[in-house]
Design a protein around this motif. Sequence first.
Motif, short mmCIF file in Angstrom:
data_model
loop_
_atom_site.label_atom_id
_atom_site.label_comp_id
_atom_site.label_asym_id
_atom_site.label_seq_id
_atom_site.Cartn_x
_atom_site.Cartn_y
_atom_site.Cartn_z
N LEU A 67 0.56 -1.15 0.32
CA LEU A 67 -0.79 -0.17 -0.34
C LEU A 67 0.91 1.05 0.19
CD1 LEU A 67 -2.90 1.62 0.02
CD2 LEU A 67 -3.00 1.45 2.57
N LEU A 68 0.76 1.93 -1.07
CA LEU A 68 0.77 3.32 -1.18
C LEU A 68 0.00 4.58 -0.71
CD1 LEU A 68 3.56 3.41 -4.93
CD2 LEU A 68 3.93 2.74 -1.98
N GLN A 69 -0.74 4.63 -1.02
CA GLN A 69 -2.15 5.75 -0.05
C GLN A 69 -3.16 5.16 -1.29
OE1 GLN A 69 -0.63 9.45 -2.69
NE2 GLN A 69 -2.33 8.71 -3.90
N VAL A 70 -4.50 5.96 -0.28
CA VAL A 70 -5.81 5.75 -0.50
C VAL A 70 -6.14 7.05 -0.26
CG1 VAL A 70 -8.01 4.90 0.93
CG2 VAL A 70 -5.88 4.28 0.59
N GLY A 71 -6.84 7.70 -1.58
CA GLY A 71 -7.55 8.60 -2.19
C GLY A 71 -8.45 9.28 -1.76
N GLU A 72 -9.05 8.22 -1.03
CA GLU A 72 -10.22 8.81 -0.95
C GLU A 72 -11.37 7.39 0.42
OE1 GLU A 72 -14.56 10.99 -1.47
OE2 GLU A 72 -13.63 10.54 -3.12
N LEU A 73 -10.97 8.07 1.62
CA LEU A 73 -11.99 6.76 2.04
C LEU A 73 -13.43 7.19 2.97
CD1 LEU A 73 -11.97 4.07 3.85
CD2 LEU A 73 -10.63 5.06 5.54
N ARG A 74 -14.72 6.75 2.85
CA ARG A 74 -15.88 6.82 3.26
C ARG A 74 -16.48 5.93 4.08
NH1 ARG A 74 -15.54 8.22 -2.52
NH2 ARG A 74 -16.75 6.41 -2.33
N THR A 75 -16.46 6.55 5.22
CA THR A 75 -17.82 5.19 5.99
C THR A 75 -18.58 5.55 6.53
OG1 THR A 75 -16.45 6.09 8.49
CG2 THR A 75 -15.02 4.95 7.76
N HIS A 76 -19.35 4.56 6.47
CA HIS A 76 -21.15 4.07 5.98
C HIS A 76 -21.42 3.56 7.67
CE1 HIS A 76 -21.16 5.75 2.00
NE2 HIS A 76 -19.65 4.52 1.87
N GLY A 77 -20.49 3.05 8.27
CA GLY A 77 -21.23 1.78 9.80
C GLY A 77 -20.31 1.25 10.04
N LEU A 78 -20.27 0.43 11.44
CA LEU A 78 -20.13 -0.01 11.78
C LEU A 78 -19.57 -1.75 11.57
CD1 LEU A 78 -20.71 1.55 15.32
CD2 LEU A 78 -18.18 2.27 13.54
N VAL A 79 -18.90 -2.92 12.17
CA VAL A 79 -18.92 -3.72 11.69
C VAL A 79 -18.44 -4.26 13.42
CG1 VAL A 79 -17.20 -5.78 11.43
CG2 VAL A 79 -16.78 -3.93 9.78
N ASP A 117 -9.12 4.59 -5.88
CA ASP A 117 -7.69 5.11 -5.51
C ASP A 117 -6.97 4.89 -4.84
OD1 ASP A 117 -8.43 6.71 -8.44
OD2 ASP A 117 -9.31 8.53 -6.64
N ILE A 118 -7.29 3.24 -4.51
CA ILE A 118 -5.76 2.34 -3.75
C ILE A 118 -5.31 2.08 -4.39
CG2 ILE A 118 -5.16 0.36 -1.90
CD1 ILE A 118 -8.34 0.01 -2.32
N MET A 119 -3.68 3.18 -4.15
CA MET A 119 -2.48 2.83 -5.08
C MET A 119 -1.59 2.03 -4.11
SD MET A 119 -0.31 5.88 -6.02
CE MET A 119 -1.32 6.34 -7.45
N CYS A 120 -1.48 0.92 -5.08
CA CYS A 120 0.07 0.38 -4.21
C CYS A 120 1.18 -0.38 -5.11
CB CYS A 120 -1.25 -1.20 -4.67
SG CYS A 120 -2.77 -1.65 -3.33
N SER A 121 2.59 -0.19 -4.74
CA SER A 121 3.12 -0.60 -5.59
C SER A 121 3.44 -2.29 -5.68
CB SER A 121 4.91 -0.51 -4.64
OG SER A 121 5.55 -0.65 -5.13
N LEU A 122 3.27 -2.55 -6.68
CA LEU A 122 3.91 -4.40 -7.23
C LEU A 122 4.91 -4.81 -7.13
CD1 LEU A 122 1.51 -4.89 -10.32
CD2 LEU A 122 0.91 -4.61 -7.81
N MET A 123 5.31 -5.47 -5.92
CA MET A 123 6.08 -6.07 -5.91
C MET A 123 6.65 -8.08 -5.57
SD MET A 123 6.31 -5.84 -1.59
CE MET A 123 7.13 -6.23 -0.96
N ASP A 124 8.01 -8.02 -5.82
CA ASP A 124 8.17 -9.23 -6.08
C ASP A 124 7.37 -10.31 -5.52
OD1 ASP A 124 9.09 -11.87 -6.42
OD2 ASP A 124 11.34 -11.74 -5.91
#
Length: 144
Positions: A67-79, A117-124
């Motif tokens: 994981l590198l970054q998350v562009g936008e996050l919205r919460t709507h409820g609880l688990v 926009d969950i941006m991830c670096s791809l690694m071995d």
Amino acid sequence: MRFHLVDRIEELRPHESVRAVKATSLAEPYWQGEPPVMPPSLVLESICQAGTWLIMGSTELTRRAALLQVGELRTHGLVRPGQRLELTGTVVSWTEEIAVLSGRAAADGELVLEAEDIMCSLMDAETLQDRETSRRLYETLVRA
């Protein structure tokens, strides 16, 4: 401490999408508050783990997401303990070095979190775990 937050992969369409499930239990160590709830950061981690399995399943277990970054996050409820956490991830874009995904989590059918926009670096993948161990876990998740 390492959390395994995907119990089963229900559907994986390589380079496109994943549907996965986490069955929550009060026995797990991460519940917070009274009544107990799953921290939203771990709900997001569940989506990210499903996305990692999408990447691994799409690359014959040779690549893994960091994981590198998350562009936008919205919460709507609880688990809450005992709920079935339904996870979906969709590829937005994919190159040799970077994947961008979007994801959703629903608890017993009710939307609780969305991430864009969950941006991830791809690694071995073998830098974190040998391929045989990853293969066994992947096969277990797909068959579960």
